[in-house]
Design a protein around this motif. Structure first.
Motif, mmCIF file in Angstrom:
data_model
loop_
_atom_site.group_PDB
_atom_site.id
_atom_site.type_symbol
_atom_site.label_atom_id
_atom_site.label_comp_id
_atom_site.label_asym_id
_atom_site.label_seq_id
_atom_site.Cartn_x
_atom_site.Cartn_y
_atom_site.Cartn_z
ATOM 1 N N SER A 1 -75.886 16.891 -48.873
ATOM 2 C CA SER A 1 -74.246 17.385 -47.563
ATOM 3 C C SER A 1 -74.437 16.883 -46.219
ATOM 4 N N TYR A 2 -75.748 17.511 -46.224
ATOM 5 C CA TYR A 2 -75.823 17.047 -45.008
ATOM 6 C C TYR A 2 -76.233 15.987 -44.083
ATOM 7 N N ALA B 1 -75.341 13.448 -45.548
ATOM 8 C CA ALA B 1 -74.347 12.885 -45.300
ATOM 9 C C ALA B 1 -73.819 12.990 -44.550
ATOM 10 N N LYS B 2 -72.903 14.014 -43.693
ATOM 11 C CA LYS B 2 -73.113 14.227 -42.604
ATOM 12 C C LYS B 2 -73.555 13.522 -41.374
ATOM 13 N N TYR C 1 -74.348 9.928 -50.589
ATOM 14 C CA TYR C 1 -75.410 11.102 -50.323
ATOM 15 C C TYR C 1 -74.083 12.141 -50.967
ATOM 16 N N VAL C 2 -72.849 12.190 -49.989
ATOM 17 C CA VAL C 2 -72.299 13.155 -50.894
ATOM 18 C C VAL C 2 -72.020 12.712 -52.510
ATOM 19 N N ALA D 1 -74.545 14.856 -54.422
ATOM 20 C CA ALA D 1 -74.542 16.193 -54.284
ATOM 21 C C ALA D 1 -73.710 16.280 -55.576
ATOM 22 N N ASN E 1 -68.052 21.900 -56.685
ATOM 23 C CA ASN E 1 -69.043 22.349 -55.426
ATOM 24 C C ASN E 1 -68.003 21.995 -54.431
ATOM 25 N N ASP F 1 -66.534 22.335 -51.475
ATOM 26 C CA ASP F 1 -66.605 21.876 -50.366
ATOM 27 C C ASP F 1 -67.339 20.335 -50.085
ATOM 28 N N TYR F 2 -68.381 19.913 -51.610
ATOM 29 C CA TYR F 2 -68.753 17.985 -51.219
ATOM 30 C C TYR F 2 -67.273 16.843 -51.359
ATOM 31 N N ASP G 1 -65.753 16.672 -48.209
ATOM 32 C CA ASP G 1 -66.639 15.895 -47.514
ATOM 33 C C ASP G 1 -66.071 14.052 -47.811
#
Length: 450
Positions: free
Chosen positions: A204-205, A207-208, A222-223, A226, A233, A235-236, A239
């Motif tokens: 996830s990071y 991805a950021k 990426y995300v 995840a 989750n 949060d994913y 994002d």
């Protein structure tokens, strides 16, 4: 029932010793106990694992590792008192045992006894300065306080003790991300993936980072990985929605944020994202309903009240608009635009008496030559526009000029002079790069929506 994150450290450490116990177990009963315990731990059956200790063979009852494991399981199950009794007894027998000290630190943490927890952690670090578990715990403490440099330093100490500790690598990567040390951060996250390719937080990071470089396709990849690993989750999904929106894929963004709301229906942010997305596409009804959800979940989020007020105004729901602008004004009393819109709503509601009560109070401490005062005075009296009109004409700031032109236009609209009203509305909409909400109200008025 799942183990808590911190207890997993102790539980896994102790569980690894079970195979050693199996090698020297002297009886069938002892062998059977160890094998059964290993089996239920492997399947995450916490209650069964705790219950098994009622049948522990006599020769294993004083085993430090097994009793440490038992206390860890009890602590993970929320049975802090029972865990503490065992932990204190073990500490008396082995005051320098790292696992026992860590257990007591976790008991103190559960009891919110910070002083005791610090005491045990310091004892651990006196024996093992680079102990990963103690340094990670101290790093987590500093991270919560947003002392990112201190937190990073603790995670680095943990990595000296174990360069492949995923929790320490993640903490270091995260703190480096916040400190804008991008290369260090990426290095930690990529190392995690070399150890565990399915570690979703690292994905996830990364991805950021891709999104910050506007490589949205890679960020989504990426995300999405995840999400495949940890589909619960929210949060994913937040994002994923952000990346898709930035890439102009509104339908995909909507789908992601709807899933985030489904997973976390009491969190206001998902509704805020959806509301903004609908608003941007002029899907006003959907935007309005989601903004209302935002303030239901978070009544202090006054930015949403502004949007509710605007959309209610657009729909001719002036009482609702006034209530929304009043909530926004209460949240930000320095924003006179909210006060002006409350006054405008009262006039639309044909309630000049309440309008005057409100504007008299709102004008009380204002400079009598200011735009704010003159605009409120105009809506208060509904006569005498010349002073404000002259001040606007002489104003050089396009933003300020446009903002107060709107209220001058509104005045003439209410007076029934549509020609003059739309002249002023048009002047507002001609301003390039306008970022004040009156611009949008003027657009709607120009299109005959108001």
């Amino acid at each position: 029932m799942k183990f808590t994150k911190k207890m997993t450290v102790l539980i896994l450490a102790a569980a690894m010793l079970l195979s050693a116990h199996a090698l020297y177990a002297a009886s069938n009963a002892e062998m059977s106990f160890v094998q059964n315990l290993n089996s239920v731990l492997a399947n995450g059956r916490l209650d069964e694992a705790i219950a098994l200790f009622d049948t522990i063979p006599e020769n294993l009852q004083e085993d430090i590792d097994l009793r440490t494991l038992q206390a860890s399981l009890l602590l993970s199950a929320g049975k802090t008192g029972d865990a503490e009794k065992i932990a204190v007894n073990l500490l008396a027998k082995e005051p320098k045992n790292i696992d026992v000290l860590l257990l007591n630190a976790m008991v103190a943490k559960q009891k919110k006894n910070s002083a005791k927890k610090q005491q045990y952690l310091k004892q651990i670090l006196t024996i093992q300065p680079y102990n990963p578990d103690a340094n990670i715990e101290l790093g987590d403490e500093q991270a919560v306080k947003r002392n990112y440099r201190n937190a990073r330093d603790y995670y680095l100490k943990a990595l000296k003790g174990n360069p492949n500790n995923i929790e320490a690598l993640f903490g270091h990567g995260k703190m480096s991300y916040y400190l804008q040390r991008d290369d260090d951060s990426k290095k930690s996250f990529n190392k995690i993936l070399s150890i565990d390719p399915d570690y979703a937080p690292a994905l996830s990071y990364l991805a950021k980072f891709e999104a910050e470089g506007r490589r949205f396709k890679k960020a989504v990849e990426y995300v999405s990985r995840a999400i495949e690993i940890d589909p619960e989750n929210s949060d994913y999904y937040f994002d994923l929605g952000n990346f898709n929106r930035e890439a102009g894929k509104y339908a995909d963004a909507e789908k992601a944020w709807k899933k985030a709301v489904e997973l976390d229906p009491d969190y206001f942010l998902g509704y805020a994202y959806l509301a903004g997305l609908y608003d941007e596409q002029n899907k006003f009804d959907e935007a309005y309903e989601n903004y209302k959800k935002v303030v239901q979940k978070n009544p202090n989020y006054y930015y949403a009240y502004e949007s509710i007020g605007m959309l209610a105004w657009r729909a001719g729901k002036y009482s609702e608009a006034r209530q929304a602008f009043s909530a926004a004004y209460n949240g930000n009393p320095g924003n006179t635009s909210y006060a002006l819109m409350i006054a405008c709503c009262y006039q639309k509601e044909k309630n000049p008496q309440e309008c005057k009560k409100f504007t008299e109070k709102a004008m009380r401490n204002l400079d009598r030559n200011s735009f704010e005062y003159l605009s409120l005075r105009l809506i208060h009296d509904m006569t005498g526009d010349s002073t404000l009109a002259l001040k606007i004409q002489n104003e050089e700031s396009k933003k300020k000029k446009g903002k107060y032109l709107y209220y001058l236009a509104f005045y003439w609209d209410m007076k029934g002079n549509s020609s003059l009203a739309h002249k002023y509305y048009a002047e507002v909409t001609e301003i390039q790069g306008a970022d004040f909400f009156e611009y949008r109200l003027a657009e709607w008025a120009e299109k005959g929506i108001d």
